[in-house]
Design an enzyme around this catalytic site. Structure first.
Site, PDB file in Angstrom:
ATOM      1  N   TRP A 196      -3.434  -2.602  -1.221  1.00  0.00           N
ATOM      2  CA  TRP A 196      -3.248  -4.010  -1.564  1.00  0.00           C
ATOM      3  C   TRP A 196      -4.009  -4.800  -0.512  1.00  0.00           C
ATOM      4  O   TRP A 196      -3.705  -4.737   0.671  1.00  0.00           O
ATOM      5  CB  TRP A 196      -1.768  -4.366  -1.562  1.00  0.00           C
ATOM      6  CG  TRP A 196      -1.445  -5.724  -2.090  1.00  0.00           C
ATOM      7  CD1 TRP A 196      -1.427  -6.118  -3.395  1.00  0.00           C
ATOM      8  CD2 TRP A 196      -1.070  -6.880  -1.324  1.00  0.00           C
ATOM      9  NE1 TRP A 196      -1.065  -7.435  -3.490  1.00  0.00           N
ATOM     10  CE2 TRP A 196      -0.838  -7.936  -2.242  1.00  0.00           C
ATOM     11  CE3 TRP A 196      -0.906  -7.132   0.028  1.00  0.00           C
ATOM     12  CZ2 TRP A 196      -0.459  -9.205  -1.835  1.00  0.00           C
ATOM     13  CZ3 TRP A 196      -0.537  -8.401   0.441  1.00  0.00           C
ATOM     14  CH2 TRP A 196      -0.317  -9.421  -0.491  1.00  0.00           C
ATOM     15  N   GLU A 231      14.721 -19.104  -9.102  1.00  0.00           N
ATOM     16  CA  GLU A 231      14.363 -17.738  -9.502  1.00  0.00           C
ATOM     17  C   GLU A 231      13.643 -17.738 -10.850  1.00  0.00           C
ATOM     18  O   GLU A 231      12.672 -16.989 -11.051  1.00  0.00           O
ATOM     19  CB  GLU A 231      15.622 -16.871  -9.558  1.00  0.00           C
ATOM     20  CG  GLU A 231      15.441 -15.478 -10.156  1.00  0.00           C
ATOM     21  CD  GLU A 231      14.505 -14.567  -9.379  1.00  0.00           C
ATOM     22  OE1 GLU A 231      14.177 -13.490  -9.907  1.00  0.00           O
ATOM     23  OE2 GLU A 231      14.094 -14.931  -8.257  1.00  0.00           O
ATOM     24  N   GLU A 252       5.105 -15.655 -11.310  1.00  0.00           N
ATOM     25  CA  GLU A 252       4.675 -14.313 -10.935  1.00  0.00           C
ATOM     26  C   GLU A 252       3.896 -13.609 -12.038  1.00  0.00           C
ATOM     27  O   GLU A 252       2.879 -12.959 -11.771  1.00  0.00           O
ATOM     28  CB  GLU A 252       5.892 -13.446 -10.576  1.00  0.00           C
ATOM     29  CG  GLU A 252       6.497 -13.727  -9.218  1.00  0.00           C
ATOM     30  CD  GLU A 252       7.691 -12.833  -8.951  1.00  0.00           C
ATOM     31  OE1 GLU A 252       7.731 -12.214  -7.878  1.00  0.00           O
ATOM     32  OE2 GLU A 252       8.591 -12.741  -9.815  1.00  0.00           O
ATOM     33  N   CYS A 301       0.821  -1.216   0.000  1.00  0.00           N
ATOM     34  CA  CYS A 301       0.000   0.000   0.000  1.00  0.00           C
ATOM     35  C   CYS A 301       0.851   1.262   0.000  1.00  0.00           C
ATOM     36  O   CYS A 301       1.975   1.271   0.493  1.00  0.00           O
ATOM     37  CB  CYS A 301      -0.893   0.006   1.229  1.00  0.00           C
ATOM     38  SG  CYS A 301      -1.836  -1.495   1.473  1.00  0.00           S
ATOM     39  N   ARG A 332       4.390  -0.226  -6.523  1.00  0.00           N
ATOM     40  CA  ARG A 332       4.312  -1.093  -5.350  1.00  0.00           C
ATOM     41  C   ARG A 332       3.275  -2.204  -5.534  1.00  0.00           C
ATOM     42  O   ARG A 332       3.322  -3.215  -4.846  1.00  0.00           O
ATOM     43  CB  ARG A 332       3.918  -0.267  -4.112  1.00  0.00           C
ATOM     44  CG  ARG A 332       5.015   0.624  -3.563  1.00  0.00           C
ATOM     45  CD  ARG A 332       4.454   1.521  -2.478  1.00  0.00           C
ATOM     46  NE  ARG A 332       5.521   2.187  -1.736  1.00  0.00           N
ATOM     47  CZ  ARG A 332       5.775   1.970  -0.447  1.00  0.00           C
ATOM     48  NH1 ARG A 332       5.068   1.101   0.221  1.00  0.00           N
ATOM     49  NH2 ARG A 332       6.752   2.612   0.163  1.00  0.00           N
ATOM     50  N   LYS A 358       4.961  -4.778  -4.849  1.00  0.00           N
ATOM     51  CA  LYS A 358       6.389  -4.583  -5.055  1.00  0.00           C
ATOM     52  C   LYS A 358       7.154  -4.560  -3.734  1.00  0.00           C
ATOM     53  O   LYS A 358       8.165  -5.218  -3.578  1.00  0.00           O
ATOM     54  CB  LYS A 358       6.620  -3.266  -5.822  1.00  0.00           C
ATOM     55  CG  LYS A 358       8.085  -2.981  -6.132  1.00  0.00           C
ATOM     56  CD  LYS A 358       8.672  -4.022  -7.050  1.00  0.00           C
ATOM     57  CE  LYS A 358      10.101  -3.721  -7.450  1.00  0.00           C
ATOM     58  NZ  LYS A 358      10.689  -4.840  -8.214  1.00  0.00           N
ATOM     59  N   HIS A 414      13.699 -38.682  -7.364  1.00  0.00           N
ATOM     60  CA  HIS A 414      13.155 -38.795  -6.005  1.00  0.00           C
ATOM     61  C   HIS A 414      11.743 -38.227  -5.902  1.00  0.00           C
ATOM     62  O   HIS A 414      11.306 -37.850  -4.818  1.00  0.00           O
ATOM     63  CB  HIS A 414      14.089 -38.106  -5.007  1.00  0.00           C
ATOM     64  CG  HIS A 414      15.430 -38.742  -4.916  1.00  0.00           C
ATOM     65  ND1 HIS A 414      15.658 -39.925  -4.246  1.00  0.00           N
ATOM     66  CD2 HIS A 414      16.634 -38.382  -5.457  1.00  0.00           C
ATOM     67  CE1 HIS A 414      16.936 -40.261  -4.353  1.00  0.00           C
ATOM     68  NE2 HIS A 414      17.553 -39.349  -5.088  1.00  0.00           N
ATOM     69  N   ASN A 460      -1.396   2.025   6.101  1.00  0.00           N
ATOM     70  CA  ASN A 460      -0.603   0.897   5.627  1.00  0.00           C
ATOM     71  C   ASN A 460      -0.290   0.012   6.823  1.00  0.00           C
ATOM     72  O   ASN A 460       0.000   0.523   7.911  1.00  0.00           O
ATOM     73  CB  ASN A 460       0.728   1.348   5.013  1.00  0.00           C
ATOM     74  CG  ASN A 460       0.562   2.065   3.703  1.00  0.00           C
ATOM     75  OD1 ASN A 460      -0.525   2.129   3.151  1.00  0.00           O
ATOM     76  ND2 ASN A 460       1.658   2.610   3.195  1.00  0.00           N
ATOM     77  N   GLY A 461      -0.274  -1.301   6.624  1.00  0.00           N
ATOM     78  CA  GLY A 461       0.098  -2.200   7.711  1.00  0.00           C
ATOM     79  C   GLY A 461      -1.056  -3.109   8.104  1.00  0.00           C
ATOM     80  O   GLY A 461      -2.080  -3.203   7.426  1.00  0.00           O
ATOM     81  N   LYS A 519       9.828 -16.329 -11.500  1.00  0.00           N
ATOM     82  CA  LYS A 519       9.481 -15.302 -12.487  1.00  0.00           C
ATOM     83  C   LYS A 519       8.316 -15.758 -13.364  1.00  0.00           C
ATOM     84  O   LYS A 519       7.401 -14.994 -13.648  1.00  0.00           O
ATOM     85  CB  LYS A 519      10.694 -14.974 -13.364  1.00  0.00           C
ATOM     86  CG  LYS A 519      11.734 -14.118 -12.698  1.00  0.00           C
ATOM     87  CD  LYS A 519      11.215 -12.713 -12.436  1.00  0.00           C
ATOM     88  CE  LYS A 519      11.979 -12.054 -11.299  1.00  0.00           C
ATOM     89  NZ  LYS A 519      11.644 -12.561  -9.973  1.00  0.00           N
TER      90      LYS A 519
END
Length: 613
Positions: free
Chosen positions: A74, A486, A493, A2, A27, A608, A509, A99-100, A490
């Protein structure tokens, strides 16, 4: 996460609030809103669309005023819906953004309902608005101070009141917030924001508020109090810093998306990060680093998400080159488990924003266990992480707008490789000739990345096939296993394709059960000591009808054949190979997402800067 913007001015402040929200869009958010003091009370406009649509709605509704607050949300408590969007009101008196996460919101909600307050949203934020209203007795500053004593959790809030038309109060605990001081023609204005970038072009005079601060903004004046251990608030002075936000970095230019732009900025970002590095010295990480590096016996890396994969790569470097034992912990898990502290540990945090709540909390936990030696690798020099750590290395990736990190990740790897060399040098495990070879390789790295970017046309052809898939496997061995992780992240995401990464030796395995002709298997194949083992793992995939997509160094003798598609990397790059192999995986994810038509820069449900736990 946020974003907050607030302001007090003698002129219409709405354009500044809206522009601030646009600068905070990177963000991530799923709703947005603005509230101003207009016609004797609070008036607001909220939307679940983008800020541009909010702006059009504001203009259509003729919303304007000299006192206002704005927010990008968000969703945490309550779905992304207009009634849950900020700002939240309490009656026609209080307007508030937050925010929070407030951990005791259920308890406070029950208490406030018993006093007759009606809740219109599912958010924890509305609880704060009603609490401030309930405590208000003619002085908003006093009401907010008293309200913060009741809140448990993390918050940055901005609030104004119908009865005090030229006043905004802000407070922070666990979420970042800055105060901006007007200059020039805006000398009487005051601003609040969750990020200095929101105020770029408005003011460069920034005060970073500390945890427990409450700030009072009025026309031409501001003051700050700080909560003491006994609950009293005392007036404090905070340093005013000149912060030049990189407004130009937010321009898209000729690129289709910010993510694409940032992928192609990596040669420059790496070059900038290496600027001034003529030799390997502990002092690259701050005054006193040499003494600290001499004293420590091991490294503990704390990070989240992409930064965690950077730390996982660094573990291989630290143990093979510097011969320093290293453990890597997911920050959100570390502070909630019993661990064995060692005061001779260097605690390293990694964060693009420097405001990652989980990582900051894990850092503080490590210090509380008696580990005082701290260092951060971070992209924002004015961030909380840099202020919290004794030592630091600043990457120079520049502003990263795309939610999926690219240039921030590769510059983190550069910083961590330099840390490895500095520790090796300090402990007498790096000779002059080896140092010279590593410096030479680092200097050539931007050109090597540029050569990898030239592979984009071949990767686009792969992406057209990937776009039709719903699942993918990524394989790597040794130093390149974190790169496979990574790469899978990506793809997940931004394309929403389910992707998993495994050490290639783990195929038999369990994961091999997933392999069919419908499951593409991306393989990272550098010409290193594990190449022959990797080739055997590839044969296991082929025997089950799987289709391999291989990024191979030129001298690996892996050829294109039915079921095996190969893109050849320009050169083998030794210890720095993970940085080069990261880039084509970024391009593959990006072009696959483009082919699927997703919102590349703002993928669903993601933010973000993760400033809440």
């Amino acid at each position: 996460m946020c974003g907050i913007v607030g302001a007090v001015s003698a002129r219409n402040i709405v354009p500044v609030l809206v522009e601030g929200l646009k600068r905070l869009e990177y963000r991530g958010y799923d709703s947005c809103g603005v509230a101003v003091h207009q016609n004797g009370g609070p008036r607001r406009t909220r939307s679940t669309s983008r800020v541009a649509e909010l702006d059009a709605q504001i203009q259509a509704d003729d919303v304007q005023g000299g006192t206002g607050i704005a927010h990008t949300r968000w969703a945490t408590h309550g779905a992304p819906a207009v009634h849950n969007a900020h700002p939240h009101f309490s009656g026609d008196r209080i307007a508030l953004v937050h925010n929070g996460i407030i951990e005791n919101h259920d308890e406070l909600r029950a208490e406030l309902r018993a006093k007759g307050y009606v809740f219109e949203s599912q958010t924890d934020t509305e609880v704060i608005a009603h609490l401030v209203h309930q405590l208000y007795d003619g002085d908003l500053f006093d009401a907010v101070q008293r309200a913060t004593l009741r809140l448990k959790g993390a918050y940055a809030i901005a609030v104004f009141c119908r009865d005090e038309p030229h006043r905004v109060i802000g407070a922070r605990e666990g979420s970042p917030m800055v105060l901006g001081l007007g200059t020039g023609e805006r000398a009487g204005d005051s601003f609040l924001a969750s990020d200095a970038m929101a105020l770029a072009g408005v003011t460069d005079q920034i005060v970073y508020l500390e945890e427990g601060d409450v700030v009072d903004l009025q026309l031409g004046k501001q003051w700050i109090t700080h909560r003491q251990a006994d609950g009293r608030f005392e007036r404090v002075q905070r340093e005013v810093r000149t912060v030049h936000a990189h407004t130009g970095a937010a321009e898209l230019g000729p690129y289709r998306h910010y993510m694409q732009k940032e992928i192609f900025e990596q040669p420059r970002a790496i070059s900038d990060t290496l600027e001034g590095v003529e030799g390997i010295s502990a002092e690259l990480f701050g005054d006193g680093a040499h003494r600290v590096f001499k004293d420590i016996d091991r490294v503990l890396i704390l990070a989240c998400g992409t930064s965690y994969y950077a730390g996982s790569t660094a573990k291989y470097w630290l143990e093979s080159l510097a011969k320093v034992p290293c453990s890597v912990e997911i920050a959100s898990e570390y502070r909630y488990r019993d661990s064995v502290p060692d005061p001779r540990t260097l605690v390293v945090t990694i964060s693009q924003s420097g405001e990652t709540a989980d990582t900051i909390a894990a850092l503080k936990h490590a210090r509380s266990l008696g580990m005082p030696h701290t260092l951060t690798v971070c992209n924002v020099g004015t961030s909380a992480m840099v202020r919290e750590c004794a030592l630091h290395f600043l990457t120079r990736a520049g502003v990263e707008i795309g939610v999926a990190s690219t240039k921030a990740f590769t510059t983190q790897l550069v910083g961590l490789f330099l840390l490895t060399l500095a520790l090796a040098r300090t402990k007498g495990r790096l000779g002059d000739a080896e140092e010279a070879e590593h410096i030479k390789a680092l200097r050539h790295l931007p050109a090597a990345v540029q050569a990898v970017l030239a592979l984009e046309p071949q990767i686009i052809s792969w992406a057209e096939d990937f776009a039709k898939k719903e699942n993918a496997l990524f394989l790597g061995r040794g130093l390149h296993y974190p790169v496979a992780l990574e790469g899978a992240l990506k793809l997940k995401e931004i394309s929403y394709i389910h992707a998993e990464a495994y050490p290639a030796g783990e195929l038999k395995h369990g994961p091999l059960a997933l392999v069919t002709s419908a499951m593409p298997v991306v393989t990272i194949a550098p010409n290193d000591a594990l190449l022959e083992k990797l080739k055997s793992n590839m044969q296991e995939v082929r025997a089950r009808g799987g289709e391999l997509f291989v990024f191979a160094d030129s001298d690996t003798r892996i050829e294109n054949e039915p079921g095996v598609r190969v893109i050849r990397m320009p050169e083998h790059y030794g210890a720095l190979s993970p940085i080069l192999h990261t880039v084509p995986l970024q391009l593959l994810a990006y072009h696959t997402a483009c082919a699927r038509g997703t919102d590349v820069d703002k993928p669903r449900n993601l933010a973000k800067s993760v400033t809440v736990e």
